[in-house]
Enzyme design. Structure first.
Site, short mmCIF file in Angstrom:
data_model
loop_
_atom_site.label_atom_id
_atom_site.label_comp_id
_atom_site.label_asym_id
_atom_site.label_seq_id
_atom_site.Cartn_x
_atom_site.Cartn_y
_atom_site.Cartn_z
N TYR A 59 0.84 -1.21 0.00
CA TYR A 59 0.00 0.00 0.00
C TYR A 59 0.87 1.25 0.00
O TYR A 59 0.68 2.17 -0.82
CB TYR A 59 -0.92 0.00 1.23
CG TYR A 59 -1.59 1.33 1.50
CD1 TYR A 59 -2.61 1.79 0.68
CD2 TYR A 59 -1.20 2.14 2.58
CE1 TYR A 59 -3.22 3.03 0.91
CE2 TYR A 59 -1.80 3.37 2.82
CZ TYR A 59 -2.82 3.81 1.99
OH TYR A 59 -3.41 5.03 2.23
P1 NAD Z 1 -12.20 5.46 1.57
O1 NAD Z 1 -12.01 4.06 1.11
O2 NAD Z 1 -13.23 5.72 2.60
O3 NAD Z 1 -12.50 6.39 0.30
C1 NAD Z 1 -11.89 6.17 -0.95
C2 NAD Z 1 -12.97 6.22 -2.02
O4 NAD Z 1 -12.31 6.09 -3.28
C3 NAD Z 1 -14.01 5.10 -1.93
O5 NAD Z 1 -15.31 5.67 -1.84
C4 NAD Z 1 -13.80 4.31 -3.21
O6 NAD Z 1 -15.03 3.83 -3.75
C5 NAD Z 1 -13.16 5.33 -4.13
N1 NAD Z 1 -12.32 4.71 -5.16
C6 NAD Z 1 -11.28 3.85 -4.98
N2 NAD Z 1 -10.75 3.50 -6.15
C7 NAD Z 1 -11.46 4.17 -7.11
C8 NAD Z 1 -11.38 4.23 -8.52
N3 NAD Z 1 -10.46 3.53 -9.19
N4 NAD Z 1 -12.27 5.01 -9.19
C9 NAD Z 1 -13.21 5.72 -8.52
N5 NAD Z 1 -13.33 5.69 -7.18
C10 NAD Z 1 -12.47 4.94 -6.48
O7 NAD Z 1 -10.75 5.97 2.06
P2 NAD Z 1 -10.36 7.20 2.99
O8 NAD Z 1 -9.94 6.66 4.30
O9 NAD Z 1 -11.41 8.25 2.91
O10 NAD Z 1 -9.03 7.71 2.26
C11 NAD Z 1 -9.06 8.82 1.34
C12 NAD Z 1 -7.65 9.09 0.86
O11 NAD Z 1 -6.78 9.41 1.96
C13 NAD Z 1 -6.98 7.92 0.15
O12 NAD Z 1 -6.19 8.42 -0.89
C14 NAD Z 1 -6.10 7.30 1.22
O13 NAD Z 1 -5.01 6.58 0.66
C15 NAD Z 1 -5.65 8.55 1.94
N6 NAD Z 1 -5.23 8.32 3.33
C16 NAD Z 1 -6.16 7.96 4.26
C17 NAD Z 1 -5.75 7.77 5.58
C18 NAD Z 1 -6.74 7.38 6.65
O14 NAD Z 1 -6.31 7.26 7.82
N7 NAD Z 1 -8.02 7.20 6.35
C19 NAD Z 1 -4.41 7.95 5.94
C20 NAD Z 1 -3.51 8.30 4.95
C21 NAD Z 1 -3.93 8.52 3.65
#
Ligand code: NAD
Length: 336
Positions: free
Chosen positions: A159
């Site tokens: 990841y």
């Molecule tokens: P999440 O899974 O709740 O939201 C991600 C969304 O992206 C989902 O609704 C999914 O359907 C959509 N998605 C994924 N692949 C897709 C594609 N190919 N086309 C269209 N839609 C797509 O995740 P989150 O926790 O809200 O994370 C949001 C961002 O923040 C991500 O980039 C994640 O890597 C980053 N991030 C999150 C955290 C955390 O603690 N939650 C920490 C570091 C980084």
């Protein structure tokens, strides 16, 4: 979330795009933009978490300015970005543990290839800025007091590798000699708060406390984390939209750390019930330590975290109680 935006003197453009708008953090970013009067196109495949999709989209669909395009970003074209000033690129395949093994292809598609498509479409449509969601998982290192952006990345999970690739890919698009699009990449440190994904630790802790069903802690609980409230992450996105930089990478954390064991005690205090746990060996990819050095974030985008861990936990508990997703949660009054 609007109260978390106090102190963010931002001018929000008329048209914005939020990828991953049906997700945990993306739905909050979209909601904040709508609150400022922007016309928001949310792009999300809506496949990852069918239960969460409806719950996260409901507050957005109440706004006339919101439109959802249910699509995979692999198919995105410049047409979707016509007339758009800023794209907030939050869509990704998250999760460290599941990135090993057969699902790795999804991580490559959603975190790398989709980012390439977003950047191509943004450049072709004349988008001014893309704010990219990156992650503390790109660091991997443990022999420093805090991670600053000049450290050589050394991710410890597939990841983390895909998030680093996505971030760097977005930056090279912006560094092309003919580029007009600018990129700010935000490295989030473990995000929590209302709408947190069900697989994440704090929601699982609160649920365990309220239901009495033990949760599994991987490792000995002495691992340390910098936990960031989702409202602070939203504010960082809005500040990044207006920051005066062509390309930048900045941490979005608090600079504070807590062990998982101390966090369990704090969740117990806030819920008024102990968190029942069982311990299992640490899993591949779990890092023992994360802590953001936030000096660059303050310098480049004017960001500083505003919500303490206790306050953020109370807000997540209130949300879990109000949404009724946890048996018994409605009876719990968060202790302040
Ligand atoms: P999440 O899974 O709740 O939201 C991600 C969304 O992206 C989902 O609704 C999914 O359907 C959509 N998605 C994924 N692949 C897709 C594609 N190919 N086309 C269209 N839609 C797509 O995740 P989150 O926790 O809200 O994370 C949001 C961002 O923040 C991500 O980039 C994640 O890597 C980053 N991030 C999150 C955290 C955390 O603690 N939650 C920490 C570091 C980084």
């Amino acid at each position: 979330m609007s109260d978390d935006l106090a102190g963010a003197p931002v001018t929000v453009p008329g048209r914005t795009v939020v990828t991953g708008a049906a997700g945990f953090i993306g739905s909050h970013v979209a909601e904040a933009l709508l609150g400022y009067g922007s016309q928001v196109l949310g792009i999300d495949s809506c496949l990852r978490d069918p239960d969460g999709v409806g719950r996260n989209l409901a507050p957005l669909e109440r706004h006339d300015g919101f439109r959802l395009l249910r699509a995979d970003l692999l198919d995105v074209t410049a047409e979707e970005f016509e007339g758009v000033d800023t794209v907030f690129h939050l869509a990704a395949q998250p999760g460290v543990r599941t990135s090993w093994g057969s699902r790795f292809g999804q991580y490559c598609d959603s975190n790398i290839l989709a980012t390439h498509r977003v950047m191509e479409a943004a450049a072709a449509a004349g988008v001014r800025r893309v704010v990219v969601s990156s992650s503390s998982s790109v660091y991997g290192r443990t022999d420093v007091a805090a991670f600053d952006e000049s450290l050589a990345p050394s991710p410890m999970s597939p990841y983390g590798v895909t998030k680093l690739a996505g971030e760097q890919l977005a930056l090279v698009h912006a560094m092309r000699p003919d580029a007009t699009v600018s990129v700010i990449a935000l490295r989030y440190f473990t995000v929590y708060g209302p709408r947190q994904r069900d697989d994440m630790a704090i929601g699982r802790m609160i649920r365990a406390a309220l239901t009495g069903e033990p949760m599994t802690v991987f490792g000995d609980g002495r691992q340390q984390r910098d936990f960031t409230f989702v409202g602070d992450v939203v504010r960082a996105n809005l500040l990044a939209m207006g920051a005066d930089a062509r390309t930048a990478v900045v941490n979005v954390g608090t600079g504070e750390i807590v062990t998982v064991l101390d966090l369990l005690d704090l969740v117990g205090e806030v819920t008024g019930r102990p968190v029942p746990v069982t311990f299992a060996p640490a899993e591949a990819g779990d890092v023992p330590f994360t802590r953001a050095d936030v000096k660059e974030a303050e310098r480049v985008i004017g960001y500083r975290s505003a919500v303490s861990l206790r306050e953020g936990l109370q807000r997540q508990l209130e949300w879990m109680s109000a949404t009724g997703g946890v048996p018994g949660a409605a009876q719990v009054r968060p202790s302040r």
